[in-house]
Design a protein around this motif. Structure first.
Motif, PDB file in Angstrom:
ATOM      1  N   HIS A   1      -5.315  -3.744  -4.138  1.00 51.98           N
ATOM      2  CA  HIS A   1      -5.764  -3.106  -2.909  1.00 51.98           C
ATOM      3  C   HIS A   1      -7.223  -3.472  -2.697  1.00 51.98           C
ATOM      4  CE1 HIS A   1      -7.082   0.025  -5.841  1.00 51.98           C
ATOM      5  NE2 HIS A   1      -8.117   0.105  -5.023  1.00 51.98           N
TER       6      HIS A   1
ATOM      7  N   ALA B   1      -2.391   1.985  -2.899  1.00 56.02           N
ATOM      8  CA  ALA B   1      -3.222   1.857  -1.700  1.00 56.02           C
ATOM      9  C   ALA B   1      -4.711   2.031  -1.960  1.00 56.02           C
ATOM     10  CB  ALA B   1      -2.769   2.873  -0.651  1.00 56.02           C
ATOM     11  N   GLY B   2      -5.080   2.528  -3.135  1.00 55.68           N
ATOM     12  CA  GLY B   2      -6.487   2.722  -3.452  1.00 55.68           C
ATOM     13  C   GLY B   2      -6.906   4.175  -3.340  1.00 55.68           C
TER      14      GLY B   2
ATOM     15  N   SER C   1      -7.746   5.662   0.196  1.00 51.53           N
ATOM     16  CA  SER C   1      -6.794   5.352   1.258  1.00 51.53           C
ATOM     17  C   SER C   1      -6.299   6.601   1.978  1.00 51.53           C
ATOM     18  CB  SER C   1      -5.589   4.610   0.666  1.00 51.53           C
ATOM     19  OG  SER C   1      -4.914   5.451  -0.261  1.00 51.53           O
TER      20      SER C   1
END
Length: 407
Positions: free
Chosen positions: A247, A390-391, A394
């Motif tokens: 990501h 997604a981090g 996110s």
């Protein structure tokens, strides 16, 4: 070093210019912004080079980056075709440098962002800065070069954190022709510091092509409104069921790779270039048409019965998720059993990062029927997976925190 215009710019861009001493001019790509009045006169006015610094401030023998100050956004004048320009900052990420191909507003928006400024100040924004890398770059039979783990990595371990060397506005291909884009990419690479220039040049392009634009197109990752090249990350090969995921971390302006399962020493580190929803035929078409290789992963070379079973599971995953997305959920229509079936399907498909979606649905379904204990359990599983998928900054992670707050 001086170069002749006709040897650097694509000949088809200069239909009226002949290669003779009378109508050539020199470009000094390494030490000053490339500008040639002869080239400019054969472009329409909207595509001519925009000189934003007076000629009196330039010296053909002095690098623009040598005279720029760190607090300035760019270390050389922009090179532009139409409204798209190459903006270069050689101070970025421990002097690793970056070239951004974009309009002025978008480029300045990137350069003034918190993450970009953090990467400009930090000394650890590139893969090369790691004092003890967790991988080695090795030649692999039938796969070119790849990254191989040099010690055991467990789920969640970071593998690489790397800043981009090239960013290009994603819609440029809709607004400029391929020839003009190729010129911008060539200039973008030439303006990078020597090490980054060599890293970008070492990447493989489509069908073995060697132009800067071909190499960019074959190795770029989506980064918000841009596509970006991260040379070490680009060395990681594809697997339809990988052992790592990536990501983009906007806080550090780096591409981050994490293990999503245990990776043993000597095992190749892989990521997936594709959506996890694609069936076997769809994956085969994408890898051959978009990147020019036939996937050799275990899933793609499994027995036909196993491949069919996998495709059926993927179809069922999409059906269940479509149901949860489209139906208005309440305690009457809630279906925790279907959500738990979804989790099992993700596990059987070895989808270790996107399983956060399944855990999230399970948390919501159990919350709807009043089982807060199970809802919290699945929400925490979703949070763990979403941080890798997604981090940590996110929207997916923010939504799960909101769900947990309501339980």
């Amino acid at each position: 070093m001086k170069f002749q215009l006709t040897t650097l710019l694509l000949p088809s861009l200069l239909p009226h210019v002949r290669a003779s001493p009378r109508n050539t001019c020199s470009l000094n790509l390494l030490f000053s912004p490339p500008y040639c009045p002869l080239f400019e006169q054969h472009l329409p006015p909207s595509q001519r080079y925009h000189r934003n610094v007076r000629e009196s401030n330039r010296s053909s023998n002095t690098s623009a980056s040598n005279t720029a100050q760190p607090e300035q956004l760019w270390t050389s004048d922009p090179f532009c075709i139409s409204e798209f320009c190459v903006w270069t900052d050689t101070y970025f990420a421990s002097d690793r440098g970056i070239s951004i191909i974009a309009t002025r507003n978008l480029a300045e928006g990137v350069a003034k962002s918190e993450g970009y400024q953090s990467a400009r100040r930090t000394r650890t924004s590139s893969a090369e800065s790691q004092t003890s890398p967790k991988y080695e770059v090795k030649a692999l039979p039938g796969r070119g070069f790849g990254l191989v783990a040099n010690h055991t990595l467990i789920r969640g371990d970071g593998v690489i954190s790397e800043s981009p060397v090239i960013l290009a506005q994603h819609d440029i291909e809709d607004l400029l022709g391929e020839r003009e884009i190729a010129v911008l990419h060539r200039v973008a690479v030439e303006r990078l510091p020597q090490r980054s220039r060599a890293d970008a040049a070492a990447l493989h392009g489509y069908g073995g092509k060697g132009s800067a634009y071909d190499r960019f197109s074959a190795n770029a990752f989506k980064v918000y409104d841009f596509a970006g090249v991260f040379p070490m990350v680009a060395r990681i090969n594809h697997d339809c069921r990988p052992n790592a995921h990536f990501h983009f971390d906007k806080k550090s302006f780096t591409h981050r790779i994490h293990a999503i399962r245990t990776i043993e020493p000597g095992e190749e580190i892989t990521i997936s270039y594709l959506s996890h929803y694609l069936t076997s035929d769809e994956r085969a078409h994408r890898t051959t048409s978009q990147w020019g290789f036939e996937c050799s992963c275990r899933l793609c070379h499994a027995a036909r019965e196993d491949i069919n079973n996998s495709d059926n599971r993927l179809s069922r995953i999409q059906s269940i998720e479509a149901f949860f997305l489209e139906e208005r959920q309440d305690e009457i229509t809630a279906n925790p059993a279907m959500a738990e079936e979804l989790i099992q399907l993700y596990k059987e498909e070895r989808l270790g990062a996107p399983i956060s979606r399944a855990y999230g649905y399970a948390a919501k379904q159990h919350a709807l029927v009043g089982d807060k204990a199970k809802a919290r359990m699945y929400a925490n599983h979703a949070l763990d997976a979403a941080k890798l998928w997604a981090g940590p900054w996110s929207k997916e992670v923010a939504h799960i925190y909101a769900l947990l707050a309501g339980l």
